[in-house]
Each structure stands twice: as structure tokens, then as C-alpha cells.
Motif scaffolding. Sequence first.
Motif, PDB file in Angstrom:
ATOM      1  N   TYR A 146      29.386  54.378  30.520  1.00 15.62           N
ATOM      2  CA  TYR A 146      28.144  55.081  30.857  1.00 15.62           C
ATOM      3  C   TYR A 146      27.275  55.285  29.612  1.00 15.62           C
ATOM      4  O   TYR A 146      26.071  55.022  29.639  1.00 15.62           O
ATOM      5  CB  TYR A 146      28.464  56.429  31.511  1.00 15.62           C
ATOM      6  N   ASP A 147      27.889  55.727  28.530  1.00 15.75           N
ATOM      7  CA  ASP A 147      27.126  55.978  27.297  1.00 15.75           C
ATOM      8  C   ASP A 147      26.550  54.684  26.725  1.00 15.75           C
ATOM      9  O   ASP A 147      25.419  54.661  26.239  1.00 15.75           O
ATOM     10  CB  ASP A 147      27.993  56.675  26.249  1.00 15.75           C
ATOM     11  N   ILE A 148      27.299  53.602  26.791  1.00 18.80           N
ATOM     12  CA  ILE A 148      26.799  52.317  26.293  1.00 18.80           C
ATOM     13  C   ILE A 148      25.615  51.853  27.141  1.00 18.80           C
ATOM     14  O   ILE A 148      24.612  51.386  26.602  1.00 18.80           O
ATOM     15  CB  ILE A 148      27.927  51.257  26.251  1.00 18.80           C
ATOM     16  N   VAL A 149      25.707  52.017  28.453  1.00 19.27           N
ATOM     17  CA  VAL A 149      24.583  51.645  29.320  1.00 19.27           C
ATOM     18  C   VAL A 149      23.357  52.473  28.951  1.00 19.27           C
ATOM     19  O   VAL A 149      22.251  51.954  28.796  1.00 19.27           O
ATOM     20  CB  VAL A 149      24.953  51.820  30.815  1.00 19.27           C
ATOM     21  N   ARG A 150      23.548  53.767  28.779  1.00 19.33           N
ATOM     22  CA  ARG A 150      22.442  54.671  28.449  1.00 19.33           C
ATOM     23  C   ARG A 150      21.807  54.308  27.108  1.00 19.33           C
ATOM     24  O   ARG A 150      20.583  54.273  26.976  1.00 19.33           O
ATOM     25  CB  ARG A 150      22.965  56.116  28.418  1.00 19.33           C
ATOM     26  N   LEU A 151      22.623  53.990  26.118  1.00 20.14           N
ATOM     27  CA  LEU A 151      22.122  53.683  24.771  1.00 20.14           C
ATOM     28  C   LEU A 151      21.489  52.296  24.673  1.00 20.14           C
ATOM     29  O   LEU A 151      20.775  52.013  23.708  1.00 20.14           O
ATOM     30  CB  LEU A 151      23.256  53.792  23.747  1.00 20.14           C
ATOM     31  N   ASN A 152      21.760  51.439  25.634  1.00 17.82           N
ATOM     32  CA  ASN A 152      21.266  50.055  25.582  1.00 17.82           C
ATOM     33  C   ASN A 152      20.367  49.726  26.772  1.00 17.82           C
ATOM     34  O   ASN A 152      20.291  48.570  27.192  1.00 17.82           O
ATOM     35  CB  ASN A 152      22.458  49.086  25.536  1.00 17.82           C
ATOM     36  N   LYS A 153      19.654  50.730  27.289  1.00 17.63           N
ATOM     37  CA  LYS A 153      18.801  50.535  28.470  1.00 17.63           C
ATOM     38  C   LYS A 153      17.807  49.399  28.315  1.00 17.63           C
ATOM     39  O   LYS A 153      17.527  48.675  29.257  1.00 17.63           O
ATOM     40  CB  LYS A 153      18.041  51.823  28.784  1.00 17.63           C
ATOM     41  N   SER A 154      17.285  49.236  27.118  1.00 18.90           N
ATOM     42  CA  SER A 154      16.227  48.230  26.920  1.00 18.90           C
ATOM     43  C   SER A 154      16.795  46.815  26.783  1.00 18.90           C
ATOM     44  O   SER A 154      16.049  45.841  26.800  1.00 18.90           O
ATOM     45  CB  SER A 154      15.419  48.565  25.667  1.00 18.90           C
ATOM     46  N   ARG A 155      18.081  46.703  26.685  1.00 20.42           N
ATOM     47  CA  ARG A 155      18.711  45.399  26.460  1.00 20.42           C
ATOM     48  C   ARG A 155      18.710  44.563  27.735  1.00 20.42           C
ATOM     49  O   ARG A 155      19.111  45.030  28.795  1.00 20.42           O
ATOM     50  CB  ARG A 155      20.141  45.628  25.987  1.00 20.42           C
ATOM     51  N   ASP A 156      18.298  43.328  27.634  1.00 18.91           N
ATOM     52  CA  ASP A 156      18.255  42.425  28.781  1.00 18.91           C
ATOM     53  C   ASP A 156      19.689  42.029  29.145  1.00 18.91           C
ATOM     54  O   ASP A 156      20.423  41.507  28.304  1.00 18.91           O
ATOM     55  CB  ASP A 156      17.428  41.187  28.436  1.00 18.91           C
ATOM     56  N   SER A 157      20.104  42.229  30.407  1.00 13.68           N
ATOM     57  CA  SER A 157      21.472  41.922  30.806  1.00 13.68           C
ATOM     58  C   SER A 157      21.759  40.425  30.791  1.00 13.68           C
ATOM     59  O   SER A 157      22.895  40.019  30.793  1.00 13.68           O
ATOM     60  CB  SER A 157      21.753  42.493  32.194  1.00 13.68           C
ATOM     61  N   LYS A 158      20.725  39.605  30.788  1.00 15.73           N
ATOM     62  CA  LYS A 158      20.951  38.159  30.773  1.00 15.73           C
ATOM     63  C   LYS A 158      20.961  37.600  29.362  1.00 15.73           C
ATOM     64  O   LYS A 158      21.182  36.428  29.152  1.00 15.73           O
ATOM     65  CB  LYS A 158      19.891  37.474  31.615  1.00 15.73           C
ATOM     66  N   GLN A 159      20.721  38.471  28.389  1.00 14.51           N
ATOM     67  CA  GLN A 159      20.698  38.042  26.984  1.00 14.51           C
ATOM     68  C   GLN A 159      22.109  37.631  26.558  1.00 14.51           C
ATOM     69  O   GLN A 159      23.084  38.227  26.976  1.00 14.51           O
ATOM     70  CB  GLN A 159      20.222  39.238  26.160  1.00 14.51           C
ATOM     71  N   HIS A 160      22.203  36.655  25.725  1.00 14.43           N
ATOM     72  CA  HIS A 160      23.461  36.113  25.155  1.00 14.43           C
ATOM     73  C   HIS A 160      24.112  35.264  26.173  1.00 14.43           C
ATOM     74  O   HIS A 160      24.938  35.055  26.691  1.00 14.43           O
ATOM     75  CB  HIS A 160      24.395  37.189  24.629  1.00 14.43           C
TER      76      HIS A 160
END
Length: 180
Positions: free
Chosen positions: A166-180
Motif C-alpha cells: 500500500y505504501d509503495i503504491v501511494r509513494l509511486n502514484k505518478s509512476r506509469d504501470s506499463k513502464q519497464h
Amino acid sequence: MVFCLASTIERANPGLLGALPQADAGLLTAGAVVFGVQRLVPTMDPTWYRSLKKPEWTPPNWMFPAVWIPLKLAQSVAAWLVWKSTADKQELALPLTVFGASLALGNWWNVVFMGRHQLQPSLKWMGAFWLSIAGTIAAFHPFSPLAAALVAPTQLWVTIAAKLNYDIVRLNKSRDSKQH
């Protein structure tokens, strides 16, 4: 070391070790299933995980295998104890199915989070994984309270993992899930 530990347990709880079923091929089979299912998850690239923003309380990377290996051993023994608890194997359909679902959901969470890098969707799979462990504990208890107790530490660790997820999702909200 194992003999010394067994001796200490027996002195503190006379008859406890004698009351346990004798190890047999079923224990080896349970271990092979629990550890084998984990091998179905493809090897993940650790650089993506290292690149994520994580909370300050994140456990060090070495801790994950250090915790999961004993938990998987305990799960193996728990499954074996349930299997040995009754001659009528049809009675075990529900508890072993729920346990199998927990193994599958734990692996699927790894695929979604670590493999596909899908942060937000990983939360629902983590929730399902957590519930399946609770279900395993409840389903194992009537057959072997000890088996249920052996799965309980997995519930605790997955609770910590769910908070971390949960905390990782919250801290990385702007990160594109399709990246990498």
C-alpha cells in the motif's frame, strides 16, 4: 542442534513430540508442493523494485528470503499435519483447496507486482492473498490446531507486506504501470 531443540521441547512438554505424526514421504511431498509452486513464478528483475520509492520502514532486501523460507517450511508442515489428521481424504477438499488458493494468490501477486509492475492492481491481489491465508488458518484449525498455528506467522508477515505494498503504491502514484 535439532536434537538439542527436540530434547528441550520434550522436557518442557512431555509427550508432545511423541504425539506428532512421524515424518514420512507426505512431509517431503508437502514441502515439494509448497516450494515447487513458488518456482512457477518467473525470475524477476530486481532493478525495478530497487528503483521504487519506498517507506523508511521498508525491510532490507535480504529479509524477504530470510523470512519466507521458514514460513514456507512451516506451511509445508502445516499441510502435512492436515493431511495426516484424517483417513477420509475427502474431508480435506476444502482446507487443501483454500491452502492451494493461498499459494496461487501469493504467486499471482508476485507476477502482478514484480513481473508486470502493476502497482495499483497489485493491491487487490494482495488483499485476496491475505484473505486466503486467513481462510487457510480457519480451514486447517478443525483438523489440526497446530497446523493453523503454523500458518499464522504467514498471516502476520503478509499483513506487513500488504502495508508495504500500500505504501509503495501511494509513494509511486505518478509512476506509469506499463513502464519497464
